[in-house]
Design a protein around this motif. Structure first.
Motif, PDB file in Angstrom:
ATOM      1  N   ILE A 104      -3.049  -1.874  -2.573  1.00 62.20           N
ATOM      2  CA  ILE A 104      -4.055  -0.853  -2.268  1.00 62.20           C
ATOM      3  C   ILE A 104      -3.359   0.491  -2.443  1.00 62.20           C
ATOM      4  O   ILE A 104      -2.573   0.916  -1.593  1.00 62.20           O
ATOM      5  CB  ILE A 104      -4.562  -1.009  -0.806  1.00 62.20           C
ATOM      6  CG1 ILE A 104      -5.177  -2.388  -0.587  1.00 62.20           C
ATOM      7  CG2 ILE A 104      -5.547   0.093  -0.442  1.00 62.20           C
ATOM      8  CD1 ILE A 104      -6.472  -2.639  -1.362  1.00 62.20           C
ATOM      9  N   ILE A 105      -3.610   1.113  -3.575  1.00 61.16           N
ATOM     10  CA  ILE A 105      -2.842   2.310  -3.931  1.00 61.16           C
ATOM     11  C   ILE A 105      -3.800   3.476  -4.190  1.00 61.16           C
ATOM     12  O   ILE A 105      -4.815   3.313  -4.875  1.00 61.16           O
ATOM     13  CB  ILE A 105      -1.964   2.034  -5.188  1.00 61.16           C
ATOM     14  CG1 ILE A 105      -1.121   0.748  -4.996  1.00 61.16           C
ATOM     15  CG2 ILE A 105      -1.080   3.242  -5.511  1.00 61.16           C
ATOM     16  CD1 ILE A 105       0.000   0.829  -4.008  1.00 61.16           C
ATOM     17  N   GLY A 106      -3.429   4.620  -3.640  1.00 60.58           N
ATOM     18  CA  GLY A 106      -4.335   5.766  -3.639  1.00 60.58           C
ATOM     19  C   GLY A 106      -4.665   6.370  -4.989  1.00 60.58           C
ATOM     20  O   GLY A 106      -5.733   6.938  -5.167  1.00 60.58           O
ATOM     21  N   CYS A 107      -3.737   6.274  -5.952  1.00 61.25           N
ATOM     22  CA  CYS A 107      -4.019   6.920  -7.242  1.00 61.25           C
ATOM     23  C   CYS A 107      -3.232   6.252  -8.369  1.00 61.25           C
ATOM     24  O   CYS A 107      -2.458   5.315  -8.131  1.00 61.25           O
ATOM     25  CB  CYS A 107      -3.688   8.411  -7.165  1.00 61.25           C
ATOM     26  SG  CYS A 107      -1.926   8.736  -7.300  1.00 61.25           S
ATOM     27  N   VAL A 108      -3.403   6.766  -9.558  1.00 59.39           N
ATOM     28  CA  VAL A 108      -2.802   6.125 -10.738  1.00 59.39           C
ATOM     29  C   VAL A 108      -1.293   6.365 -10.877  1.00 59.39           C
ATOM     30  O   VAL A 108      -0.664   5.795 -11.760  1.00 59.39           O
ATOM     31  CB  VAL A 108      -3.502   6.566 -12.051  1.00 59.39           C
ATOM     32  CG1 VAL A 108      -4.910   6.027 -12.108  1.00 59.39           C
ATOM     33  CG2 VAL A 108      -3.486   8.082 -12.171  1.00 59.39           C
ATOM     34  N   VAL A 109      -0.710   7.202  -9.991  1.00 58.30           N
ATOM     35  CA  VAL A 109       0.737   7.418 -10.084  1.00 58.30           C
ATOM     36  C   VAL A 109       1.461   6.068  -9.957  1.00 58.30           C
ATOM     37  O   VAL A 109       2.316   5.727 -10.771  1.00 58.30           O
ATOM     38  CB  VAL A 109       1.228   8.417  -8.998  1.00 58.30           C
ATOM     39  CG1 VAL A 109       2.752   8.454  -8.949  1.00 58.30           C
ATOM     40  CG2 VAL A 109       0.686   9.804  -9.272  1.00 58.30           C
ATOM     41  N   ASN A 110       1.107   5.305  -8.925  1.00 60.77           N
ATOM     42  CA  ASN A 110       1.769   4.011  -8.722  1.00 60.77           C
ATOM     43  C   ASN A 110       0.825   2.815  -8.776  1.00 60.77           C
ATOM     44  O   ASN A 110       1.268   1.674  -8.748  1.00 60.77           O
ATOM     45  CB  ASN A 110       2.493   3.983  -7.363  1.00 60.77           C
ATOM     46  CG  ASN A 110       3.707   4.875  -7.364  1.00 60.77           C
ATOM     47  OD1 ASN A 110       4.420   4.965  -8.359  1.00 60.77           O
ATOM     48  ND2 ASN A 110       3.945   5.566  -6.262  1.00 60.77           N
ATOM     49  N   GLY A 111      -0.465   3.093  -8.792  1.00 59.05           N
ATOM     50  CA  GLY A 111      -1.452   2.007  -8.714  1.00 59.05           C
ATOM     51  C   GLY A 111      -1.334   0.952  -9.799  1.00 59.05           C
ATOM     52  O   GLY A 111      -1.153  -0.233  -9.498  1.00 59.05           O
ATOM     53  N   SER A 122       0.843  -1.198   0.000  1.00 61.28           N
ATOM     54  CA  SER A 122       0.000   0.000   0.000  1.00 61.28           C
ATOM     55  C   SER A 122       0.872   1.241   0.000  1.00 61.28           C
ATOM     56  O   SER A 122       1.995   1.224   0.509  1.00 61.28           O
ATOM     57  CB  SER A 122      -0.911  -0.005   1.224  1.00 61.28           C
ATOM     58  OG  SER A 122      -0.137  -0.057   2.403  1.00 61.28           O
ATOM     59  N   CYS A 123       0.353   2.291  -0.549  1.00 57.34           N
ATOM     60  CA  CYS A 123       1.144   3.524  -0.601  1.00 57.34           C
ATOM     61  C   CYS A 123       0.937   4.318   0.690  1.00 57.34           C
ATOM     62  O   CYS A 123      -0.032   4.089   1.408  1.00 57.34           O
ATOM     63  CB  CYS A 123       0.762   4.343  -1.833  1.00 57.34           C
ATOM     64  SG  CYS A 123      -0.805   5.208  -1.686  1.00 57.34           S
ATOM     65  N   PRO A 124       1.812   5.252   0.973  1.00 56.62           N
ATOM     66  CA  PRO A 124       1.654   6.003   2.229  1.00 56.62           C
ATOM     67  C   PRO A 124       0.489   6.988   2.168  1.00 56.62           C
ATOM     68  O   PRO A 124       0.080   7.508   3.200  1.00 56.62           O
ATOM     69  CB  PRO A 124       2.991   6.738   2.373  1.00 56.62           C
ATOM     70  CG  PRO A 124       3.555   6.813   1.002  1.00 56.62           C
ATOM     71  CD  PRO A 124       3.057   5.613   0.259  1.00 56.62           C
ATOM     72  N   SER A 125      -0.026   7.242   0.978  1.00 55.06           N
ATOM     73  CA  SER A 125      -1.105   8.191   0.686  1.00 55.06           C
ATOM     74  C   SER A 125      -0.616   9.635   0.715  1.00 55.06           C
ATOM     75  O   SER A 125       0.368   9.951   1.381  1.00 55.06           O
ATOM     76  CB  SER A 125      -2.316   8.004   1.615  1.00 55.06           C
ATOM     77  OG  SER A 125      -2.090   8.648   2.849  1.00 55.06           O
ATOM     78  N   CYS A 126      -1.320  10.468  -0.021  1.00 52.46           N
ATOM     79  CA  CYS A 126      -1.019  11.903  -0.054  1.00 52.46           C
ATOM     80  C   CYS A 126      -2.257  12.604  -0.613  1.00 52.46           C
ATOM     81  O   CYS A 126      -3.301  11.967  -0.767  1.00 52.46           O
ATOM     82  CB  CYS A 126       0.223  12.176  -0.905  1.00 52.46           C
ATOM     83  SG  CYS A 126      -0.067  11.966  -2.666  1.00 52.46           S
ATOM     84  N   ALA A 127      -2.110  13.884  -0.962  1.00 55.49           N
ATOM     85  CA  ALA A 127      -3.279  14.647  -1.411  1.00 55.49           C
ATOM     86  C   ALA A 127      -3.896  14.083  -2.692  1.00 55.49           C
ATOM     87  O   ALA A 127      -5.042  14.386  -3.020  1.00 55.49           O
ATOM     88  CB  ALA A 127      -2.877  16.098  -1.627  1.00 55.49           C
ATOM     89  N   ARG A 128      -3.153  13.265  -3.406  1.00 56.27           N
ATOM     90  CA  ARG A 128      -3.701  12.705  -4.645  1.00 56.27           C
ATOM     91  C   ARG A 128      -4.648  11.521  -4.403  1.00 56.27           C
ATOM     92  O   ARG A 128      -5.280  11.046  -5.338  1.00 56.27           O
ATOM     93  CB  ARG A 128      -2.558  12.178  -5.525  1.00 56.27           C
ATOM     94  CG  ARG A 128      -1.755  13.235  -6.211  1.00 56.27           C
ATOM     95  CD  ARG A 128      -0.663  12.552  -7.028  1.00 56.27           C
ATOM     96  NE  ARG A 128       0.285  13.505  -7.534  1.00 56.27           N
ATOM     97  CZ  ARG A 128       0.110  14.185  -8.677  1.00 56.27           C
ATOM     98  NH1 ARG A 128      -0.949  13.983  -9.393  1.00 56.27           N
ATOM     99  NH2 ARG A 128       1.009  15.052  -9.057  1.00 56.27           N
ATOM    100  N   GLN A 129      -4.684  10.990  -3.203  1.00 59.86           N
ATOM    101  CA  GLN A 129      -5.435   9.746  -2.974  1.00 59.86           C
ATOM    102  C   GLN A 129      -6.915   9.903  -3.342  1.00 59.86           C
ATOM    103  O   GLN A 129      -7.546  10.911  -3.021  1.00 59.86           O
ATOM    104  CB  GLN A 129      -5.283   9.269  -1.529  1.00 59.86           C
ATOM    105  CG  GLN A 129      -5.871  10.181  -0.479  1.00 59.86           C
ATOM    106  CD  GLN A 129      -5.629   9.666   0.928  1.00 59.86           C
ATOM    107  OE1 GLN A 129      -5.163   8.546   1.119  1.00 59.86           O
ATOM    108  NE2 GLN A 129      -5.951  10.475   1.917  1.00 59.86           N
ATOM    109  N   GLY A 130      -7.428   8.841  -3.969  1.00 58.81           N
ATOM    110  CA  GLY A 130      -8.828   8.851  -4.372  1.00 58.81           C
ATOM    111  C   GLY A 130      -9.739   8.295  -3.299  1.00 58.81           C
ATOM    112  O   GLY A 130     -10.970   8.272  -3.447  1.00 58.81           O
TER     113      GLY A 130
HETATM  114  S1  SF4 Z   1       0.273   6.411  -5.115  1.00 59.52           S
HETATM  115 FE1  SF4 Z   1      -0.801   8.343  -5.404  1.00 59.52          FE
HETATM  116  S2  SF4 Z   1      -1.925   8.623  -3.503  1.00 59.52           S
HETATM  117 FE2  SF4 Z   1      -0.390   7.077  -3.086  1.00 59.52          FE
HETATM  118  S3  SF4 Z   1       1.304   8.255  -2.251  1.00 59.52           S
HETATM  119 FE3  SF4 Z   1       1.685   8.007  -4.437  1.00 59.52          FE
HETATM  120  S4  SF4 Z   1       0.869   9.831  -5.371  1.00 59.52           S
HETATM  121 FE4  SF4 Z   1      -0.002   9.730  -3.296  1.00 59.52          FE
END
Ligand code: SF4
Length: 377
Positions: free
Chosen positions: A307-314, A274-282
């Motif tokens: 479980i990844i917050g957005c398409v950057v790394n998802g 899982s990603c650490p999450s940030c403002a981009r998370q959906g």
């Molecule tokens: S994958 Fe998206 S939401 Fe998760 S940390 Fe990276 S940029 Fe932020």
């Protein structure tokens, strides 16, 4: 460990060691690295001790150690052994009689600290009891309780002193024609422990029990253990381990498995990426992962979930996992199955849906492996 021809940078060549049995659990010679923990209940309270062993075993513990400081605990041990789902190691300090009683009570292994068990004669008696009752022995050398003559010789606890202590006791066991032993050379200092373990790994082919002793609380102790044990395991050293934490034994088991999982040495349950999450998370990644960890605890099948917050790394992470979820749509995200985009799912229903998908995948993996086993027979 099987060699990975495609990604050779993932390979770990495990040190060759002899195999011993701790009850029904093989240790050494390529056997899966077993995860141990230790109860912290009053051993004479059979119900509480068995309940803790059961919880530890449910979390994946292969072997559980129980302290037997007095006669009432070695008496209780008989019933504990009978009710335990996993082999029990009796932990002995100072009183060699407790070791003999523990062997009689059915302990699968005796952990003795030769530095404080007394004379060679007493160690000999313990060996005889182990032989008579089919126990293995762990020689547990500890930097904090080295024999006086070694401290005088070396001036302070150091890797050489710990290795010498270990080898002296190996000799004692071997001279008594006892070969069912493993050895640990623990220290609370990561550098000292790592150097001692490397020394003992070169000096003997006995299976090695890894541990950083008195590592600390849940977070600091896990990190210290991950550094110390992680490095040794990466070098191929270690046949069984315990992460010592001032925490619930179940946490020790979880930490042990996480270390092994991170190195690809053993897999159990769902490995959540899982990603650490940030403002981009959906969606709320942290909360979701917290809930999923709890709801997927019952799944024992080794598999992966991203479980990844957005398409950057998802999408990239989902490519390499059995099940994946990537946020990014308006109130929904993409579900990936076996690395491929499958369908969209609303954030509101996503947790139940992922649990369902993981359970389905686990059932498929289990069915496939059962069919393979049957075909091989
Ligand atoms: S994958 Fe998206 S939401 Fe998760 S940390 Fe990276 S940029 Fe932020």
């Amino acid at each position: 460990m099987s060699h990975n021809p495609v990604r050779p940078w993932r390979n770990i060549d495990r040190r060759k060691s002899r195999r011993i049995m701790v009850g029904s659990v093989p240790v050494g010679d390529g056997a899966p690295i077993s995860v141990q923990t230790m109860t912290n209940t009053d051993t004479s309270d059979v119900a509480a001790t068995v309940a803790q062993i059961q919880r530890s075993a449910d979390a994946g513990a292969d072997i559980v150690r129980v302290s037997t400081p007095d006669e009432s605990s070695t008496r209780a041990l008989r019933e504990i052994v009978r009710e335990s789902p996993v082999p029990i190691v009796a932990d002995i300090h100072f009183h060699y009689r407790r070791a003999i009683e523990a062997a009689e009570a059915g302990a699968a292994c005796l952990r003795i600290n030769p530095g404080n068990i007394g004379s060679a004669d007493r160690v000999r008696e313990v060996i005889r009891a182990a032989k008579d009752h089919g126990c293995s022995i762990r020689i547990g050398v500890n930097a904090g309780s080295l024999e006086r003559h070694l401290l005088e010789k070396y001036g302070e606890p150091c890797p050489e002193a710990m290795v010498e202590s270990g080898l002296d006791h190996i000799r004692l066991l071997e001279d008594n024609d006892f070969h069912e032993y493993k050895i640990s050379v623990k220290a609370s200092d990561v550098f000292l422990a790592a150097a001692a373990y490397q020394g003992i790994a070169e000096a003997t082919d006995a299976p090695i029990h890894l541990g950083i002793t008195e590592a600390g609380g849940l977070t600091s102790g896990t990190i210290k253990s991950a550094i110390g044990l992680g490095n040794l395991l990466w070098m191929g050293i270690g046949d069984t381990l315990r992460v010592s934490l001032s925490a619930d034994p179940v946490e020790e088991v979880k930490a042990g498995f996480e270390i092994l999982k991170a190195l690809g040495l053993r897999h159990r349950g769902v490995n959540i990426i899982s990603c650490p999450s940030c403002a981009r998370q959906g969606f709320d990644v942290i909360k979701t992962v917290e809930i999923l960890e709890e709801r997927l605890e019952h799944v024992k099948t080794p598999m992966s979930l991203s479980i990844i917050g957005c398409v950057v790394n998802g999408p990239g992470e989902a490519l390499m996992t059995d099940v994946g979820f990537t946020g990014g749509g308006a109130g929904n995200g993409m579900v990936y199955l076996a690395g491929k985009q499958s369908h969209r799912m609303s954030n509101a229903q996503m947790i139940d849906h992922i649990v369902e998908q993981v359970e389905k995948k686990a059932a498929e993996i289990e069915a496939r492996s059962a069919a393979e086993t049957q075909a091989a027979e």
